[in-house]
Design a protein around this motif. Structure first.
Motif, PDB file in Angstrom:
ATOM      1  N   GLN A 120      -6.316   6.360   1.193  1.00 53.55           N
ATOM      2  CA  GLN A 120      -6.568   7.082   2.439  1.00 53.55           C
ATOM      3  C   GLN A 120      -5.356   7.931   2.817  1.00 53.55           C
ATOM      4  O   GLN A 120      -5.485   9.072   3.251  1.00 53.55           O
ATOM      5  CB  GLN A 120      -6.881   6.094   3.570  1.00 53.55           C
ATOM      6  CG  GLN A 120      -8.346   5.646   3.558  1.00 53.55           C
ATOM      7  CD  GLN A 120      -8.570   4.408   4.399  1.00 53.55           C
ATOM      8  OE1 GLN A 120      -7.648   3.921   5.056  1.00 53.55           O
ATOM      9  NE2 GLN A 120      -9.797   3.903   4.377  1.00 53.55           N
ATOM     10  N   GLN A 121      -4.175   7.362   2.612  1.00 54.34           N
ATOM     11  CA  GLN A 121      -2.945   8.086   2.934  1.00 54.34           C
ATOM     12  C   GLN A 121      -2.841   9.358   2.082  1.00 54.34           C
ATOM     13  O   GLN A 121      -2.498  10.426   2.579  1.00 54.34           O
ATOM     14  CB  GLN A 121      -1.741   7.166   2.679  1.00 54.34           C
ATOM     15  CG  GLN A 121      -0.405   7.712   3.154  1.00 54.34           C
ATOM     16  CD  GLN A 121      -0.348   7.818   4.680  1.00 54.34           C
ATOM     17  OE1 GLN A 121      -1.029   7.060   5.382  1.00 54.34           O
ATOM     18  NE2 GLN A 121       0.421   8.774   5.186  1.00 54.34           N
ATOM     19  N   SER A 175      -5.981   1.669   1.570  1.00 56.23           N
ATOM     20  CA  SER A 175      -4.993   2.286   2.469  1.00 56.23           C
ATOM     21  C   SER A 175      -4.162   3.327   1.742  1.00 56.23           C
ATOM     22  O   SER A 175      -3.871   4.403   2.280  1.00 56.23           O
ATOM     23  CB  SER A 175      -4.062   1.219   3.057  1.00 56.23           C
ATOM     24  OG  SER A 175      -4.813   0.207   3.658  1.00 56.23           O
ATOM     25  N   ASN A 187      -8.074  -3.823   0.488  1.00 58.65           N
ATOM     26  CA  ASN A 187      -7.451  -3.183   1.629  1.00 58.65           C
ATOM     27  C   ASN A 187      -6.213  -2.365   1.240  1.00 58.65           C
ATOM     28  O   ASN A 187      -6.018  -1.245   1.696  1.00 58.65           O
ATOM     29  CB  ASN A 187      -7.040  -4.280   2.618  1.00 58.65           C
ATOM     30  CG  ASN A 187      -7.152  -3.759   4.041  1.00 58.65           C
ATOM     31  OD1 ASN A 187      -7.812  -2.742   4.276  1.00 58.65           O
ATOM     32  ND2 ASN A 187      -6.494  -4.416   4.975  1.00 58.65           N
ATOM     33  N   THR A 188      -5.391  -2.953   0.409  1.00 62.09           N
ATOM     34  CA  THR A 188      -4.144  -2.306  -0.008  1.00 62.09           C
ATOM     35  C   THR A 188      -4.424  -0.992  -0.732  1.00 62.09           C
ATOM     36  O   THR A 188      -3.852   0.051  -0.412  1.00 62.09           O
ATOM     37  CB  THR A 188      -3.355  -3.246  -0.951  1.00 62.09           C
ATOM     38  OG1 THR A 188      -3.160  -4.481  -0.269  1.00 62.09           O
ATOM     39  CG2 THR A 188      -2.021  -2.655  -1.354  1.00 62.09           C
ATOM     40  N   TYR A 190       0.841  -1.207   0.000  1.00 61.94           N
ATOM     41  CA  TYR A 190       0.000   0.000   0.000  1.00 61.94           C
ATOM     42  C   TYR A 190       0.874   1.254   0.000  1.00 61.94           C
ATOM     43  O   TYR A 190       0.557   2.255  -0.631  1.00 61.94           O
ATOM     44  CB  TYR A 190      -0.975  -0.015   1.187  1.00 61.94           C
ATOM     45  CG  TYR A 190      -0.477   0.675   2.442  1.00 61.94           C
ATOM     46  CD1 TYR A 190      -0.664   2.059   2.626  1.00 61.94           C
ATOM     47  CD2 TYR A 190       0.187  -0.035   3.451  1.00 61.94           C
ATOM     48  CE1 TYR A 190      -0.204   2.695   3.766  1.00 61.94           C
ATOM     49  CE2 TYR A 190       0.652   0.593   4.582  1.00 61.94           C
ATOM     50  CZ  TYR A 190       0.455   1.960   4.744  1.00 61.94           C
ATOM     51  OH  TYR A 190       0.920   2.598   5.858  1.00 61.94           O
TER      52      TYR A 190
END
Lengths: 473, 473
Positions: B60-61, B57, B53-54, B16
């Motif tokens: 989101q970052q 993330s 998920n990866t 990620y």
């Protein structure tokens, strides 16, 4: 129709007689066929700069002798001749090779021909609308020669697409639109002054491009393959300053050059000052694993010349391909080939630009990935069902074709399949010299067949091959 | 859009974070521009074979750091950066030569550009309908690669047309469709293995074709012109085995090779076993005298390779040209270039076939002859009116351009004309080496201008040239 005889005022024979003799001879030898209407007198006078009298006299003579008859509204019609006269001898051409391929492939019920694409999912309506919009354009340049490197809008869209889909960073100025991969390679041979020079190429590899190099006076240094692609030590030993390679999906074997090898290849090219032509012909269609960026995406030192095509991802009939040049070569292209007209039609280019700009291309690729993945799955599972362990499948991770390997002679298998209406293909042309590996491999393209046709085709192959193998025993 | 970063599971940095870093860097360096929507999570997962998920993330970052913002319906939009960051260095290309020509010519009010054609009389409706009909075809081959020599129907229509209009007798098997004259000459260089060999060419002559020969490793033997065309004794002395010539309308001088010289040329070629490439690029448009059949029409011994194009007679944007090969070369073509895909789009070819078959082409040519004749007359009479005996007109019998010769430097004249919004062109490129004749000649194409524009353009030329010549004195 128009007639262009050679008339000579200096001759003793009057002009009307020369014209009459010319037409008469053409009728006799089949150059003008029965039923043809000769040009109206007025037209022919204008065209040949003759007086009305001259043409009229010639026509009257022909009618008097029964070669022609007068029709209402001053038309002159050619009449059939009694005896069949031989056509002129120079019209005979030995065309033994020409119609063969077409005839054969049209006879097959299931043709696993490589190069065919899925047309049933092709967005004909949208593409027609894009062409229509291109034709409705007010831009006059669209109907002239167009930019010699190709439509700037299309090149901009390509730059975006190549960055997103293949990690290639380039500006439109580095892109040259071409009419097919062979056209592109021909231009590169000229740009790099390749005649008399050595080109390293994967062996087996794409014969269509190899023949372009050979026809430009290059020598080919064949480089063997390992299970993970081109043999780098053989390549280094070749001392070639140009390499032609298909790293994303080796043609025809289908392996993907792994990242470690890519980096090694690039490092070597940069150290030895070698240009690599990366042919990324069908990288859009991968069915397993994570996509690897193109070689060009990793090419920090600008040794890679990238080739792409719309033939697999869109439509062969668009006849559109493209080169991404390293920036130093972009300047040289301008210098050396700057006087060349673009060979792809500006109209088709504009339509392709609209198709990309509106997002249809991305959507199309996404859809076709699924379509081909489905077909590919069907093909693999049909082969497994019908042949079990008797058949090795090569190159099953990507692309629009696979290779099938058996212990038996490919030529026999192809012949037996054809008798039952299924076409599969030999691969021997992909080797530079005759090679034993090729003799037991057949190639099957699946892009143009539906899932049902694929299943049916493979089941017929079983009949053709297993039953006959029993007979053989 | 799609993204294709190079992700490596073996690295300590989690996937990620690698993805986040990649996107961040692209945003900073301008590879991804503000306002772009990043690919939906689901798409990127599928494309890169990553877990939801990866990707989530990584996104989101980016949003947390202000690079992107979340939009309704899970879209992620790239935000503008405060400071402008430099684009990556490899994106700079020196394109100093590229946009120049276009800019200049678009600025001119009256552009006497050679190569422009009359679009106001072009039958756009009919041509659109032909394209539409081609696209509506049920024939799937039309959407694939097509016949490698070109659409058979189109080649048949061409064979008929060439016989009627140019006296050329050939069968469709001798015809190869190409995408422009330079494409055709490139194929011929390969067919005849011309690299390292000598080509005789008229000097001055068409530089566009000369550069193709040079780029294929040929040496050019320049052959001078006499008032009636190519100098035959110079030609014989050259010992070249290939000649490139424009006999129907010498480019750029415009003279027509008379019949006696044609026959001598053919006799010599047959005796010395020489191939003649006859470029019949605009023979359709003759305004004086009787048409002379093409060289090919007189070619009993099959030494002539005939080149034609639809660029002048129809539309440059069709990018269609054709070769008529002597029958022995037709076989060799099959042998040597039989693996090449056709470079012209089958769709355009089919449309052209329909356009010819329905008689529109013949009608179009007949109409355009009158249109261009009218323009040509206007041009000549405007020059005579405005310049009287101060201006020599060269090559006024045919074609879509003339040359104007004065006692003054062409470069100055072109510059002065351009200042007043009129573009005329230099001719020095047509000579192989710099030549004094070229320095006082300017070229004026008239195909793309209306009669009124031609008159106005020439009257401005008088202002530009006569007034300044007074100042000079």
């Amino acid at each position: 129709m128009e007639l262009t005889p050679l008339l000579n005022k200096q001759l003793k024979t009057p002009l009307y007689m020369q014209l009459y003799q010319y037409i008469k001879k053409e009728i006799e030898t089949g150059g003008i066929s029965p039923g043809t209407l000769l040009p109206p007198i007025r037209h022919l006078c204008e065209h040949l700069q003759l007086s009305k009298n001259t043409v009229e006299s010639a026509y009257q003579q022909l009618t008097a002798e029964g070669y022609t008859e007068s029709m209402p509204r001053i038309c002159i019609k050619v009449l059939p001749l009694e005896k069949t006269l031989m056509p002129p001898s120079q019209l005979k051409v030995h065309t033994n090779r020409e119609p063969k391929e077409t005839e054969q492939s049209s006879a097959a019920t299931y043709d696993f021909k490589y190069g065919d694409i899925d047309l049933s999912h092709f967005p004909f309506k949208t593409w027609r609308r894009c062409l229509q919009n291109a034709l409705d354009s007010e831009d006059h340049d669209l109907f002239l020669y167009g930019d010699h490197k190709g439509d700037f809008g299309l090149r901009s869209e390509l730059a975006k697409y190549l960055f997103q889909a293949r990690g290639v960073r380039c500006v439109p100025e580095q892109i040259v639109i071409c009419s097919g991969t062979q056209n592109a390679v021909g231009l590169l041979c000229q740009l790099l002054s390749m005649n008399g020079r050595l080109v390293a190429a994967e062996n087996p590899g794409y014969d269509g491009v190899r023949s372009v190099f050979l026809n430009h006076g290059c020598a080919i240094q064949p480089i063997g393959l390992e299970t993970d692609g081109i043999n780098l030590s053989q390549l280094a030993a070749s001392r070639a300053k140009l390499v032609y390679i298909t790293p994303s999906h080796q043609f025809p074997y289908g392996m993907v050059l792994p990242i470690q090898k890519r980096l090694k290849l690039l490092e070597w090219a940069s150290r030895e000052n070698v240009y690599i032509i990366e042919d990324d012909y069908d990288s859009e269609f991968r069915y397993q694993g994570r996509p690897i960026p193109s070689l060009k995406a990793l090419d920090k030192k600008e040794n890679v010349i990238y080739l792409g095509t719309f033939s697999k991802s869109f439509l062969p009939a668009a006849r559109l391909s493209y080169i991404v040049l390293p920036s130093k070569l972009a300047d040289e292209f301008q210098e050396k080939l700057g006087r060349y007209s673009q060979s792809a039609s500006p109209i088709i280019q504009k339509a392709m630009f609209l198709f990309m700009k509106e997002g249809f291309f991305e959507r199309h690729i996404r859809k076709m990935k699924k379509v081909y993945q489905e077909k590919h799955k069907t093909l693999i599972s049909a082969i497994k069902t019908h042949f079990g362990n008797d058949m090795e499948i090569i190159g099953e991770k990507a692309g629009l074709h696979i290779l099938m390997k058996t212990g038996r002679r490919a030529r026999d298998l192809i012949h037996k399949a054809e008798k039952l209406g299924v076409k599969v293909y030999q691969v021997s042309d992909f080797w530079l010299e005759p090679h034993e590996s090729s003799s037991s491999i057949v190639m099957a393209g699946f892009g143009g067949l539906s899932a049902a046709e694929i299943e049916e085709g493979i089941s017929i192959l079983r009949k053709a091959w297993l039953s006959s193998s029993k007979q053989e025993r």
